[in-house]
Design an enzyme around this catalytic site. Structure first.
Site, PDB file in Angstrom:
ATOM      1  N   HIS A  81      38.039  -8.891 -32.086  1.00  8.77           N
ATOM      2  CA  HIS A  81      37.138  -7.895 -31.947  1.00  8.77           C
ATOM      3  C   HIS A  81      37.913  -6.527 -31.675  1.00  8.77           C
ATOM      4  CE1 HIS A  81      36.963  -9.441 -27.600  1.00  8.77           C
ATOM      5  NE2 HIS A  81      36.951  -8.283 -27.521  1.00  8.77           N
ATOM      6  N   GLU A 130      32.743  -4.749 -29.724  1.00  7.25           N
ATOM      7  CA  GLU A 130      32.189  -4.678 -28.418  1.00  7.25           C
ATOM      8  C   GLU A 130      31.915  -3.350 -27.924  1.00  7.25           C
ATOM      9  OE1 GLU A 130      35.007  -6.317 -25.752  1.00  7.25           O
ATOM     10  OE2 GLU A 130      33.652  -6.090 -24.023  1.00  7.25           O
TER      11      GLU A 130
HETATM   12 CO    CO Z   1      36.744  -7.439 -25.270  1.00  3.39          CO
END
Ligand code: CO
Length: 139
Positions: A81, A130
């Site tokens: 991510h 995120e």
């Molecule tokens: Co992270």
């Protein structure tokens, strides 16, 4: 909403120790502190500093860790991510939801001690993203 600083890139690994050894061997890079458990996310975490950001090494913690499935598909590990900062996590969640991007769960405590949430990769061009509230003090 304004796109904030790239806080880190999350890299899944079957072994934080092996990854740290790799970063040390190829880059001479050292870990930013010791690895620690993040039970709220089901991961064990260790950061490596780069001059403008960080790499977040993540290893599965517990049988239900979301990283376990990723490692089944990517046994060597891999990019998992990206994480961008925002000034206000709840405002950011409201903006994403109003624009039809799926937010995965409620904001919860992230690796930097501030609240985070994840945006579904299917609503982010295939990139698990995120969103993290900017820490109030230097870390
Ligand atoms: Co992270």
């Amino acid at each position: 909403m304004k796109l904030g600083r790239l806080n880190h890139v999350g890299v899944a690994t079957p072994s934080i120790e092996d990854s740290l050894a790799l970063y040390a061997r190829l880059f001479g890079a050292q870990p930013h502190g010791s690895a620690f458990d993040l039970p709220a996310q089901g991961v064990r975490v260790c950061f490596v500093d780069t001059p403008n950001s960080q790499i977040e090494l993540i290893e599965p913690l517990g049988p239900d860790s979301p990283v376990r499935k990723f490692l089944e598909k990517n046994p060597l590990g891999g990019q998992h991510h990206v994480c961008f900062e925002v000034p206000d996590i709840h405002a950011a969640k409201a903006v994403f939801e109003a624009k039809g991007a799926r937010v995965l769960g409620e904001p919860r405590l992230g690796a930097h001690g501030t609240l985070v949430f994840f945006v579904h990769p299917k609503d982010m061009g295939g990139v698990l993203t995120e969103i993290m509230e900017t820490p109030k003090q230097a870390h």
